[in-house]
Design a protein around this motif. Sequence first.
Motif, mmCIF file in Angstrom:
data_model
loop_
_atom_site.group_PDB
_atom_site.id
_atom_site.type_symbol
_atom_site.label_atom_id
_atom_site.label_comp_id
_atom_site.label_asym_id
_atom_site.label_seq_id
_atom_site.Cartn_x
_atom_site.Cartn_y
_atom_site.Cartn_z
ATOM 1 N N ARG A 156 -10.708 -1.709 -1.447
ATOM 2 C CA ARG A 156 -12.071 -1.218 -1.250
ATOM 3 C C ARG A 156 -12.093 0.297 -1.058
ATOM 4 N NH1 ARG A 156 -17.172 -2.888 0.658
ATOM 5 N NH2 ARG A 156 -16.513 -5.061 0.576
ATOM 6 N N HIS A 157 -11.249 0.803 -0.155
ATOM 7 C CA HIS A 157 -11.358 2.209 0.231
ATOM 8 C C HIS A 157 -10.638 3.167 -0.718
ATOM 9 C CE1 HIS A 157 -12.395 0.208 4.087
ATOM 10 N NE2 HIS A 157 -13.235 1.212 4.168
ATOM 11 N N ASP A 172 -8.186 -4.067 2.168
ATOM 12 C CA ASP A 172 -8.805 -2.848 2.686
ATOM 13 C C ASP A 172 -8.574 -1.675 1.729
ATOM 14 O OD1 ASP A 172 -10.114 -1.409 4.989
ATOM 15 O OD2 ASP A 172 -8.223 -0.304 4.897
ATOM 16 N N ASP A 185 0.803 -1.222 0.000
ATOM 17 C CA ASP A 185 0.000 0.000 0.000
ATOM 18 C C ASP A 185 0.840 1.278 0.000
ATOM 19 O OD1 ASP A 185 -2.387 -1.413 -0.035
ATOM 20 O OD2 ASP A 185 -2.629 -1.362 2.142
ATOM 21 N N SER A 211 -3.525 -4.001 -0.324
ATOM 22 C CA SER A 211 -4.282 -4.796 0.643
ATOM 23 C C SER A 211 -5.761 -4.843 0.254
ATOM 24 C CB SER A 211 -4.132 -4.199 2.041
ATOM 25 O OG SER A 211 -4.757 -2.923 2.099
#
Length: 605
Positions: free
Chosen positions: A551-552, A548, A443, A546
């Motif tokens: 998605r974000h 997460d 990330d 990642s």
Amino acid sequence: MSSADPILIEIVEGTLASVEMEVETAIARTARSPMIRDAHDFRAGIHDVKLRKLTGRSYSALVQPIVRDFPVGTMRPGDVFFHNDVYLSEGGIGHLPDLCVTVPVFHAGEVVAFVQAFGHHDDIGGACPGSMPSGARSVFEEGLMVPPIRLWDQGVPNDAALRIMTRNSRMPDSLAGDLDAECSACLMGARRLGELFDRYGRDAVDACFDAIIAKTTETFRRELLAKIPEGVHVWEDYAEHDGVDEPRLHAQRITLTVDHAAPEPLIIDFTGTSPQAKGPINHAGDYADGVFLKKWLAPILRNLAETPERMAELDVNEGVVPLIKMVFPEKGTLLTPIFPAPTNARTFVILRLLGVLAGVLAKATGGRMPADQETIRYTGVYGHDQNGNDYLMREVLGGGSGGRWYADGEDTIHVVPDSRNIPVEFAEARWPFRVERLGLAVDSGGPGKFRGGLGYDKHLRMLRDASFMSIADRSILSCWGVNGGRAGRPFVVTVNGVEMDGLVDDFPVKEGEIVRIRTTGGGGWGSPFEREPQRVADDVRAGKVSLDAARHDYGVVLTADLTVDTAATEELRASMPAPSEAFFDRGPGYPKLSGGQAYAEVDLR
């Protein structure tokens, strides 16, 4: 002057590249220090008798200070010249650990060219191991300064000078071995280049040199500069701290004026650059009309090439110099420091200037430039090994490059060509620590249609008590994204869970504690919501993004087996806030700084 034969030009150009590579290979195989032999933080270069850089594979220092102090007529075969004095290098040396050797090439008893090598050495004295004290207030704290000297006289080494230099170094054997390797390699290169003159004659080879440089000038003017609209464009960026004062903005500003009809179509004006810092982030760039900085910055222009393949073909030699005029502010700024201002962390300025030029060109061309990157920082540990001997492990770790208008950024690259991280097996065999992880920092690359490259994630477990050191910027501010792309993640180091500042000389690390290093990720290019969902899924499977963040940051929903849930992804992206319309995204780091001007207040339109 005779005209150059096109076939001979090809032969000469190939010979120059071959000699340069042979010199670098010889140095790498015979040097002793890890910084030179393993990290490959050195360069070779070939210059003609007019002091013009002929080779374009890598940047190099300058011959000007040697000829200034030792007229060409006084040089003899077997001479080797040496210098590392920042303020007497005409801008070609940035900090004292960069040691430079220069060998004249002879033909028919006359100097016809020069072979040069310079590199970052382990230690040249000064206030701390590695000769880069982060809190230095004067160049006198940074190590031994040597103005241009004749280190070898007609093949005979100057033992007195060598003894003085090695006596001032904490690593005398490595320093002596490196200097011997560089001198011998450059002498070999000078013999090889002399054979070229012997075969074809001076007039013919000199004509080829002129043609090689003229070709670069014309190629850059026709293929690259023509893509920049005429006008005046402004951009600035900032170093975060100088090692002495509290963190604050140290601005480097470029006003770029483009006039294709002018003899020098690019004017790079540094007016607006901050005053010189108390600490060691200054760079003495305003010498010899800024000729070193012209060649340092010119590779950014190659991003304007029609294709990546064409970009890789373009050399940066002295031919770029006539195309650029530099305007420096008065003495006393980050780029025009007054002796004896310290300079050992000058990478904070010269690397940022690469990004500033890329930023101003991005504004001028509607984004046809990579997002920001910060691909160099020095980290290391030092102490005593199991035999009680002093050791120093200094590594120059890269980071991720910025996303481009056609592709993602590259992972873990280094701004210095051919440089590399130190191999794990070598490090563990030589120094008292264990490398428990060396991989990509998940990330860390800025989200975008084209993602920023990732930085390193490296964990060292100390096997003996030691001290940690760091010379790094972008530990507060992030690498900015372009054209809707988002910023990457900044540099961070923790020692036993304690976060370090970017500039550290001697933080104690106990046996068994872990040093965790995460280097910077490049900025993203274009809106992350325009990235193809399948590419996001591929990044997750590769361990670069990642779940997460998928998605974000990208609005992509993945199933348990990491395939794209198309319907959920479309629904999520439709519900997410519209991406920022800001052309540049600097990231969330700025509020940590104090005493500076908020980015929202900086009007550079």
